[in-house]
Scaffold this motif. Structure first.
Motif, short mmCIF file in Angstrom:
data_model
loop_
_atom_site.label_atom_id
_atom_site.label_comp_id
_atom_site.label_asym_id
_atom_site.label_seq_id
_atom_site.Cartn_x
_atom_site.Cartn_y
_atom_site.Cartn_z
N VAL A 1 10.39 0.85 -10.24
CA VAL A 1 10.78 1.58 -9.02
C VAL A 1 10.22 2.99 -9.14
N ASN A 2 9.29 3.30 -8.25
CA ASN A 2 8.51 4.54 -8.36
C ASN A 2 9.07 5.66 -7.47
N LYS A 3 8.57 6.84 -7.73
CA LYS A 3 8.84 8.04 -6.92
C LYS A 3 10.26 8.56 -7.09
N MET A 4 10.75 8.51 -8.34
CA MET A 4 12.09 9.04 -8.61
C MET A 4 12.16 10.55 -8.43
N ASP A 5 10.99 11.20 -8.36
CA ASP A 5 11.00 12.65 -8.15
C ASP A 5 11.29 12.99 -6.68
N ARG A 6 11.42 11.94 -5.87
CA ARG A 6 11.79 12.16 -4.47
C ARG A 6 13.20 11.65 -4.26
N ASP A 7 13.75 11.98 -3.08
CA ASP A 7 15.06 11.41 -2.77
C ASP A 7 14.85 9.97 -2.34
N GLY B 1 11.13 5.29 -12.57
CA GLY B 1 10.28 6.39 -13.04
C GLY B 1 9.48 7.01 -11.93
N THR B 2 8.56 7.87 -12.30
CA THR B 2 7.63 8.44 -11.33
C THR B 2 6.22 8.42 -11.89
N ALA B 3 5.38 7.65 -11.23
CA ALA B 3 4.01 7.50 -11.72
C ALA B 3 3.27 8.82 -11.59
N LEU B 4 3.51 9.52 -10.48
CA LEU B 4 2.80 10.76 -10.22
C LEU B 4 3.05 11.77 -11.35
N PRO C 1 0.82 -1.22 0.00
CA PRO C 1 0.00 0.00 0.00
C PRO C 1 0.86 1.27 0.00
N ASP C 2 0.42 2.23 -0.81
CA ASP C 2 1.08 3.55 -0.92
C ASP C 2 2.29 3.58 -1.84
N ALA C 3 2.62 2.46 -2.45
CA ALA C 3 3.77 2.47 -3.35
C ALA C 3 3.44 3.20 -4.65
N GLY C 4 2.12 3.28 -4.97
CA GLY C 4 1.74 4.02 -6.18
C GLY C 4 0.93 3.22 -7.18
N LYS C 5 0.31 2.13 -6.72
CA LYS C 5 -0.46 1.28 -7.64
C LYS C 5 -1.60 2.03 -8.30
N THR C 6 -2.37 2.77 -7.50
CA THR C 6 -3.50 3.51 -8.07
C THR C 6 -3.02 4.56 -9.06
N THR C 7 -1.95 5.24 -8.68
CA THR C 7 -1.42 6.30 -9.54
C THR C 7 -0.94 5.72 -10.87
N ILE C 8 -0.24 4.62 -10.81
CA ILE C 8 0.29 4.04 -12.06
C ILE C 8 -0.86 3.48 -12.89
P1 GDP Z 1 -1.41 2.73 -3.72
O1 GDP Z 1 -1.81 2.63 -2.29
O2 GDP Z 1 -0.28 1.79 -4.05
O3 GDP Z 1 -2.53 2.63 -4.70
O4 GDP Z 1 -0.71 4.17 -3.87
P2 GDP Z 1 -1.26 5.50 -4.52
O5 GDP Z 1 -1.18 5.44 -6.00
O6 GDP Z 1 -2.56 5.86 -3.90
O7 GDP Z 1 -0.10 6.49 -4.04
C1 GDP Z 1 0.19 6.70 -2.68
C2 GDP Z 1 0.73 8.12 -2.49
O8 GDP Z 1 1.96 8.25 -3.16
C3 GDP Z 1 -0.20 9.17 -3.08
O9 GDP Z 1 -0.19 10.29 -2.23
C4 GDP Z 1 0.43 9.48 -4.41
O10 GDP Z 1 0.16 10.79 -4.84
C5 GDP Z 1 1.91 9.31 -4.10
N1 GDP Z 1 2.69 8.96 -5.29
C6 GDP Z 1 2.42 8.00 -6.21
N2 GDP Z 1 3.38 8.00 -7.16
C7 GDP Z 1 4.27 8.96 -6.83
C8 GDP Z 1 5.47 9.45 -7.43
O11 GDP Z 1 5.93 9.00 -8.49
N3 GDP Z 1 6.09 10.47 -6.78
C9 GDP Z 1 5.62 11.01 -5.62
N4 GDP Z 1 6.32 12.00 -5.08
N5 GDP Z 1 4.50 10.59 -5.04
C10 GDP Z 1 3.83 9.57 -5.63
#
Ligand code: GDP
Length: 533
Positions: free
Chosen positions: A146-152, A261-264, A27-34
């Protein structure tokens, strides 16, 4: 060529173009976003169920889903279909909440490959490990993102090591990040020698594809500036120390190609998807108890991996999600419901278009269709065009939590039994009826399941039930080849035996120690933590 031969060839083509997969992640890794970005890239054509976050879409939500809303969770698996570069991609979403992991596990039996999303700052987390173990049962091919490359994030080399060590799978980086966080400049593809340049702030649209050809080009030097020499060294190191991508190893489930990459910001998702549709397997052949079914066989077959109740308050019924494993579903066709030995005419299988139900005219191997279930379909059921076989590998998992369920109004015991029976057929919970008393014991993988069951019993069956603690640590399905030894076991352990919702004999162990002692004392008896059918 005759018409039917031409038609058959085009069906073969349709099947070869199917890519049916699910996303595994913590959870929170970015599944919904991707998922959103994939749909954007593929211009969504079909949505089954509801996508988490689409709060404005009321049409496909049911009454009991208000419980989901209260809790801000999604317990609904959904199926999405979209075209991409000549392929048809079926994405099976899995419930995000860990309490519904059983559903997630079973969804993984209905896919041909998986996409593993890892939070770059956190690395390999719990749920990913568990889901990976389920994928390994069938050697499901897995692509890593590997997600969230826009972060450290953490050192990418360390992350690859962690994937290899913790998940026990070889990792082959396909691209490599150029910087990270506020310094993230893009990804360098190790195989095409191309840099995809990152421009922040493009999350809601498909970003322009800005490429630099060649790491030794002037543009690359300009982009990297002072870090150019370091990056060249890093790439040398990565190439030397990591696995080279092997399609064969990926398809065998032994190696995961990894993308950064970065899904966001919707960056790197397209590069991943481009390779995914090329590499990911088309519908795979499936095991049955009798023989292997080839996905390209002409005769229709499929199995049910999920049942969902009341997806739409206008249709008070349950939908059985079926994965087609061979042939073609055509509206109005006759199917054999193998467990019941009955032929049924199905003219109302559905898919869901933008929240509304659509009758499916035709669907092929690899696709997911919804059948109306009036209580005759169970998880794991096989449907064929007449042949008697049953698909294997659709598991029930031994629950980890148990409660005795009791009625407030004893007159409602019939309704309670019926409700529990149906909820267990759906896989929402598991029911156990002890042999030596009249208790009803409910088992769950996660504690939230109990709330959902109580809510639905009240909402759909008008039964007020309360839970009480019960002294059960775990359940094991028992069987034995030696009838005499089995009889002896049944006599000795009568107080611990129960029949589950599917009619199978289970041993309810009060403690871990009791379980190991009983296993030791009855070596002829097989104790299983999963069961099929
Ligand atoms: P899920 O629980 O795996 O479905 O995760 P979500 O897609 O809901 O993402 C969890 C949180 O991480 C949300 O606040 C997103 O906006 C954030 N998030 C997802 N992808 C990225 C990313 O590439 N970069 C950053 N900075 N935040 C991200």
């Amino acid at each position: 060529m005759s018409d039917s031969a031409t038609q058959q060839r085009s069906v073969q083509q349709d099947i070869a173009n199917r890519r049916t997969f699910a996303i595994i992640s913590h959870p929170d890794a970015g599944k919904t976003t991707i998922t959103e970005k994939l749909i954007l890239l593929g211009q969504l054509i079909q949505v089954a169920g509801t996508v988490k976050g689409k709060k404005h879409d009321k049409s496909a939500t049911s009454d009991w889903m208000s419980l989901e809303k209260e809790r801000g969770i999604s317990v609904t698996s959904s199926v999405m279909q979209f075209p991409y570069k000549g392929r048809t991609v079926n994405l099976l979403d899995t419930p995000g909440h860990e309490d519904f992991s059983e559903d997630t596990y079973r969804t993984l039996t209905a896919v041909d490959s998986a996409l593993m999303v890892i939070d770059g700052a956190k690395g390999v987390e719990d749920r990913t490990i568990k889901l990976m173990n389920v994928c390994r049962l069938r050697d499901t091919p897995i692509i890593g993102f590997v997600n969230k490359m826009d972060r450290d994030i953490r050192d990418p080399i360390e992350l690859l090591d962690e994937i290899e060590e913790v998940l026990g799978i070889a990792a082959a980086p396909i691209n490599w990040p150029v910087g990270m966080g506020s310094e993230f400049k893009g990804v360098y593809n190790l195989y095409t020698d191309t840099i995809h340049v990152f421009k922040p702030g493009k999350g809601s649209v498909v970003a322009e594809d800005i490429r630099i050809d060649g790491l030794d080009s002037d543009e690359a030097k300009a982009l990297l500036g002072d870090e150019y020499d370091d990056f060249i060294d890093e790439i040398e190191l990565v190439k030397g120390a990591s696995h080279e991508f092997s399609l064969e190893d990926y398809l065998a489930g032994q190696q995961t190609p990894v993308f950064f990459g970065t899904a966001l910001a919707n960056f790197g998702v397209r590069e991943m998807l481009d390779d995914f549709v090329e590499w990911a397997p088309p519908p795979l052949n499936r095991e049955t108890e009798q023989r292997v079914v080839d996905a390209k066989e002409e005769a229709f077959s499929g199995f049910v991996f999920k049942i969902q109740a009341n997806m739409d308050p206008r249709h008070r019924d349950r939908i059985a999600f079926m994965r087609i494993c061979s042939g073609t579903y055509r509206k109005g066709m006759k199917m054999r419901h193998v467990r019941l030995g009955k032929d049924v005419k199905i003219a109302d299988a559905v898919s869901f278009l933008a929240g509304d139900r659509e009758l499916v005219e035709e669907a092929v191997s690899g696709d997911i269709i919804g059948l109306h279930n009036h209580g005759t379909i169970q998880i794991g059921d096989t449907f064929t065009e007449g042949e008697e076989f049953r698909f294997t590998g659709i598991p029930h998992f031994a629950p980890e939590l148990f409660r005795r369920i009791r009625l407030k109004d004893p007159m409602k015991s019939k309704a309670l039994q019926k409700g529990l029976q149906q909820l267990s057929e759906e896989g929402s919970t598991q029911v156990f009826m002890p042999q030596n008393n009249s208790d009803l014991i409910v088992g769950a993988v996660g504690v939230l399941q109990f709330d959902v069951v109580a809510y639905r019993l009240k909402d759909e069956y008008k039964v007020d039930a309360i839970y009480e603690p019960v002294n059960v640590y775990t359940a094991r399905w028992v069987s034995c080849d030696d009838p005499k030894a089995f009889e002896q076991f049944k006599r000795k352990c009568a107080d611990n035996l129960a029949i589950d919702g599917g009619g199978y004999l289970t041993y309810l162990a009060p403690t871990r120690v009791n379980l190991s002692l009983t296993e030791e004392r009855h070596p002829e008896v097989v104790f299983r933590s999963t069961r099929e059918h």
